[in-house]
Motif scaffolding. Structure first.
Motif: not given
Length: 413
Positions: A38, A52, A13, A32, A45, A83, A42, A61, A59, A54, A17
């Motif tokens: 996660s 993003v 995931t 995901p 991001l 991350t 997101a 993107i 998801w 959902r 992403l």
């Protein structure tokens, strides 16, 4: 037989992403992982200006090959190592001023080999407090690319972050690796990069990544093999049978190799095209096993080792000392709380089963999801086990306790 639906892979995931954000077009990710890690990725991001969207099962993107949509941002990475390590590399390919910080737990985890490599590539990056740790700031102006040397002996995520960055550089990357742990995770990265259109290859210890960016796609996230380890171990320990759909011979994740350790310990294992089944056979054998490449599952083996017919020695797992906690020491201390004899060294742990079974006690989790989930398996044979922080499983599997209670019912424990 219990059939267990495992949530999507955390590792896949996170990579998906990154790749979706960097790709040209709109990417859809199906199944995901929905967890604190996660969600944190997101959220990072979105803070950088990516869209993003959902739904319950997918998801979407909107990719930005040119980099983040905003030129100034502060990103909080929570507890997420992916991350905290991947997003700075993504931001470096853009243009702007970006600050990254993380939880106290993540601040303690090392970052220097990656940030040193980014600096070697010309990235203007500085650590604001302790060198080699969050928080950090990047004054991004794109990345030219070229040759770089990397020590990934503490974490393969350092190499993955550079590999993911490679197609976004102007000249591509030639990465020479002096040491590497958890090689199968790098293979996941390479396979996924190719699915998104990248040209990447390995020549011995050198990885060659061509420039050219990524192309959006629809990508299905397979179940998390590390999470599946607790359910497979439960079957091996209790004599039950567990099948996990979606993990089979074509799985990307090296942690599915965990079932080979269970096979050596006496379990029956069947790996099909799209599922894996583990069944207990009434006992567990002592083993000596090298778990360098599947070290996230080391605590799972440690947690069932007290029920083996001889010592269980797990070797080459020094990198587990720099995870969410010192997992090697956390396993040792908790096993001793249960009355189990344990010895440790810099990169190994040996569990020595005794005549008496482990006794119930409170497990000190150190805020680490894998300590909770591993010792939940021990609890199938040891009444009275509790946890000082059972909720930390939200990092990767918020519904773990409910799913494990259902498994307990299904296998008659």
């Amino acid at each position: 037989m219990a059939v267990v639906d495992i949530p999507g892979s955390k590792s896949i995931t996170a990579r998906a992403l990154f790749l979706a954000a960097a790709a040209d077009g709109v990417t859809t990710l199906t199944r995901p992982l929905r967890s604190d890690d996660s969600e944190g990725f997101a959220e990072g991001l979105r803070t950088l200006g990516y869209r993003v969207g959902r739904t319950p099962d997918a998801w979407q993107i909107d990719g930005r090959p040119q980099g983040p949509a905003v030129t100034d941002a502060e990103v909080y990475c929570r507890d997420g190592a992916t991350t905290a390590r991947f997003l700075p590399a993504l931001a470096a390919a853009g243009h702007g001023s970006y600050r990254f910080d993380a939880s106290a737990q993540m601040r303690r985890r090392p970052l220097l080999p990656l940030t040193r490599a980014l600096r070697d590539l010309g990235v203007d990056l500085r650590h604001e407090e302790a060198e080699g740790h969050h928080p950090l700031r990047i004054e991004a102006a794109g990345v030219e690319g070229g040759d770089v040397v990397l020590d990934a002996g503490q974490s393969s995520q350092y190499l993955t972050a550079l590999l993911l960055l490679g197609p976004l550089t102007r000249k591509g990357l030639r990465i020479t690796v002096t040491d590497l742990v958890s090689q199968p995770y790098v293979e996941i990265t390479l396979a996924m990069m190719r699915t998104f259109g990248a040209d990447v290859r390995r020549d011995g210890a050198t990885y060659l990544v061509a420039p050219g960016g990524y192309t959006a796609t629809t990508y299905a996230v397979e179940p998390d093999a590390s999470t599946a380890s607790y359910f497979f171990a439960a079957a091996a320990l209790t004599g039950g049978e567990v099948t996990v759909p979606g993990l089979g011979t074509g799985a990307l994740q090296g942690d599915l190799g965990f079932v080979d350790v269970l096979r050596r310990m006496g379990a029956r294992v069947e790996i099909g095209a799209d599922r894996t089944t583990v069944a207990g056979t009434g006992g567990l054998r002592g083993v000596t096993v090298n778990m360098r490449d599947i070290s996230d599952t080391m605590p799972t083996i440690a947690a069932i080792a007290p029920f083996a017919d001889g010592p269980v020695r797990i070797e080459d797992v020094a990198n587990t000392r720099v995870k969410e906690c010192d997992r090697l020491e956390a396993c040792a201390q908790n096993l001793r709380r249960l009355g189990v004899e344990v010895a440790t060294g810099p990169d190994w742990i040996e569990i020595r089963p005794g005549a008496a079974l482990p006794a119930g006690a409170e497990i000190k989790t150190y805020g680490d999801h894998r300590i909770v989930m591993s010792f939940a398996v021990t609890g199938l044979r040891t009444p009275g086990i509790s946890f000082d922080d059972p909720g930390c499983v939200r990092k990767t599997f918020p519904g773990f306790h409910e799913a494990f209670a259902e498994l307990r019912r299904d296998i008659g424990q």
